[in-house]
Design an enzyme around this catalytic site. Structure first.
Site, short mmCIF file in Angstrom:
data_model
loop_
_atom_site.label_atom_id
_atom_site.label_comp_id
_atom_site.label_asym_id
_atom_site.label_seq_id
_atom_site.Cartn_x
_atom_site.Cartn_y
_atom_site.Cartn_z
N LYS A 118 0.83 -1.22 0.00
CA LYS A 118 0.00 0.00 0.00
C LYS A 118 0.86 1.25 0.00
O LYS A 118 0.45 2.28 -0.55
CB LYS A 118 -0.97 0.00 1.19
CG LYS A 118 -2.11 -0.98 0.99
CD LYS A 118 -3.37 -0.56 1.71
CE LYS A 118 -4.52 -1.48 1.35
NZ LYS A 118 -5.67 -1.35 2.23
N LYS A 200 -3.92 -10.57 -6.76
CA LYS A 200 -5.22 -10.91 -6.16
C LYS A 200 -6.31 -9.97 -6.66
O LYS A 200 -6.04 -8.82 -7.01
CB LYS A 200 -5.13 -10.92 -4.63
CG LYS A 200 -5.06 -9.56 -4.01
CD LYS A 200 -5.34 -9.60 -2.51
CE LYS A 200 -5.30 -8.17 -2.00
NZ LYS A 200 -5.64 -7.95 -0.63
N LYS A 203 -10.81 -4.81 -4.65
CA LYS A 203 -11.86 -3.82 -4.91
C LYS A 203 -11.28 -2.46 -5.23
O LYS A 203 -11.97 -1.59 -5.73
CB LYS A 203 -12.86 -3.75 -3.75
CG LYS A 203 -12.30 -3.69 -2.33
CD LYS A 203 -13.43 -3.51 -1.32
CE LYS A 203 -13.35 -4.35 -0.06
NZ LYS A 203 -12.20 -4.19 0.82
P1 TYM Z 1 -10.47 -6.51 3.29
O1 TYM Z 1 -11.57 -5.51 3.44
O2 TYM Z 1 -9.36 -6.17 2.36
O3 TYM Z 1 -11.07 -7.88 2.83
C1 TYM Z 1 -12.16 -8.50 3.52
C2 TYM Z 1 -11.97 -10.00 3.50
O4 TYM Z 1 -11.89 -10.48 2.16
C3 TYM Z 1 -10.72 -11.26 1.99
N1 TYM Z 1 -10.22 -11.06 0.62
C4 TYM Z 1 -10.01 -12.03 -0.25
N2 TYM Z 1 -10.18 -13.36 -0.17
C5 TYM Z 1 -9.90 -14.10 -1.26
N3 TYM Z 1 -9.46 -13.57 -2.43
C6 TYM Z 1 -9.28 -12.23 -2.57
N4 TYM Z 1 -8.86 -11.72 -3.73
C7 TYM Z 1 -9.55 -11.40 -1.44
N5 TYM Z 1 -9.49 -10.07 -1.23
C8 TYM Z 1 -9.90 -9.87 0.05
C9 TYM Z 1 -9.74 -10.73 3.03
O5 TYM Z 1 -8.77 -11.70 3.35
C10 TYM Z 1 -10.66 -10.43 4.17
O6 TYM Z 1 -10.90 -11.59 4.94
N6 TYM Z 1 -7.78 -5.73 7.41
C11 TYM Z 1 -8.95 -6.41 6.88
C12 TYM Z 1 -10.22 -6.01 7.59
C13 TYM Z 1 -10.16 -6.21 9.06
C14 TYM Z 1 -10.23 -7.44 9.74
C15 TYM Z 1 -10.16 -7.12 11.13
C16 TYM Z 1 -10.33 -8.77 9.33
C17 TYM Z 1 -10.07 -5.22 9.98
N7 TYM Z 1 -10.07 -5.77 11.24
C18 TYM Z 1 -10.19 -8.11 12.11
C19 TYM Z 1 -10.36 -9.75 10.31
C20 TYM Z 1 -10.30 -9.43 11.68
C21 TYM Z 1 -9.10 -6.04 5.43
O7 TYM Z 1 -8.62 -5.03 4.98
O8 TYM Z 1 -9.89 -6.89 4.72
#
Ligand code: TYM
Length: 334
Positions: A118, A200, A203
């Protein structure tokens, strides 16, 4: 009679409302969230504090938050069984995050691949929040004494850091936090971009053809799959070097429940055109009821407000117990 004193396991997970939610988010995490609600005590959040580590336009941000909230309900988050709130509504998250920042090392944070990615992508805004983001994520999880955290593979490193922080704190004082385990699906843990299958699906990708959004129109979903990058071999099978086909097989398998062998048999002797159409159609059909439910929820802002307010109250009542315990152990005057 022997009493069963085992407590129901606690699940915590969150997603950032940083843009439109994708099929990657859904297959990697959200599908598991909803599947776990009967067996576990589930607590879910929109990680809207995390989202401002990247600059957001206020009106769009507000829209994205409400859209994500309604969409997750439409995906099956059930408030009779689970809690689902906005992180910014529950003040314990920011408070514990500050404390955990002081138990997290600079070197540990420097090794986070997401920080490196990032900061390369947003070189003009490498803010302190982007760097300390994993401490906030650790706070999210540890506040609820979560046993399991359903996430995609990209969050594994943050989970490992969360475990290290919990163990460090427990070791310095006395057992305070449950040390959580990641829960990563076998299939769908890493859904790749349809345009560049070495990256990957994300969004925040500038090329909308690279991801499928859960709210994309059926014709757009079909078109994106038809244009998905594959290879010149024209044979549907899973193999090293066939990243595009492997990715489509993973998506198809995750949606239909079919194994890779069954998929190979289904498309034996057929070209990629038939395969891509089948994957696109399966995704469209799977998303159809979700999109219909979403259209109902998003119209009903009062209902949404009631849902996130109730959940925030419940989340605060649980999380404040952990925060108080932590503060007492550190030595703060009660
Ligand atoms: P975020 O918002 O980027 O993504 C949300 C969830 O989607 C999963 N994910 C994917 N899984 C498979 N293939 C992909 N291409 C893909 N892109 C995203 C992510 O692994 C995630 O599970 N930091 C986290 C949000 C967060 C969080 C937490 C998660 C904040 N606090 C506490 C778990 C526990 C995030 O940015 O996810």
């Amino acid at each position: 009679m022997e009493q069963n004193t085992e407590r129901k396991k606690v699940i915590f997970s969150a997603i950032q409302p940083s843009g439109t939610i994708t099929l990657g988010n859904y297959l990697g995490a959200l599908k598991n969230w909803t599947a776990m609600q009967d067996e576990f005590n589930c607590i879910f959040a929109l990680a809207d504090l995390h989202t401002i580590t990247v600059r957001q336009e206020p009106a769009k941000f507000r829209h994205n938050i409400l859209e994500a909230y309604a969409l997750l309900l439409a995906c099956g988050v059930d408030l009779d069984k689970s809690i689902f709130f906005m992180q910014s509504h529950v003040h314990t998250h920011a408070e514990l995050a500050w404390i955990l920042n002081c138990y997290t090392q600079f070197g540990e944070l420097s090794r986070m691949t997401q920080f490196k990615d990032k900061s390369a992508k947003h070189a003009d805004n490498i803010n302190a929040g982007l760097f300390t983001y994993p401490a906030l994520m650790a706070a999210d999880i540890l506040l609820y004494q979560a046993d399991l955290v359903p996430v995609g593979a990209d969050q594994k490193q943050h989970l490992e850091l969360t475990r290290n922080i919990a163990e460090r704190f427990n070791g310095l004082y006395s057992p305070t936090f449950v040390v959580p385990d990641p829960y990563i699906p076998k299939n769908g843990a890493r859904v790749m971009s349809l345009q560049d299958p070495s990256r990957k699906m994300s969004k925040s990708d500038e090329n909308a053809n690279s991801y499928v959004a859960l709210l994309d129109k059926p014709e757009d979903i079909l078109r994106k799959f038809k244009r998905a990058v594959t290879d010149s071999e024209a044979s549907v099978h899973y193999a090293e070097g066939k990243d595009g086909v492997n990715n489509l097989m993973g998506i198809y398998s995750s949606i239909t429940g079919r194994t890779f062998e069954q998929i190979e048999q289904e498309f034996a002797g057929k070209g990629y055109g038939d395969f891509k159409t089948a994957v696109g159609e399966a995704v469209v059909e799977h998303l159809r009821p979700i999109q219909e439910r979403y259209a109902d929820y998003i119209k009903n802002k009062d209902y949404l407000q009631q849902c996130y307010r109730d959940s925030a109250e419940k989340a605060l009542a649980i999380s404040i117990r952990t925060l108080r315990k932590v503060m007492k152990k550190i030595g703060y005057v009660q």
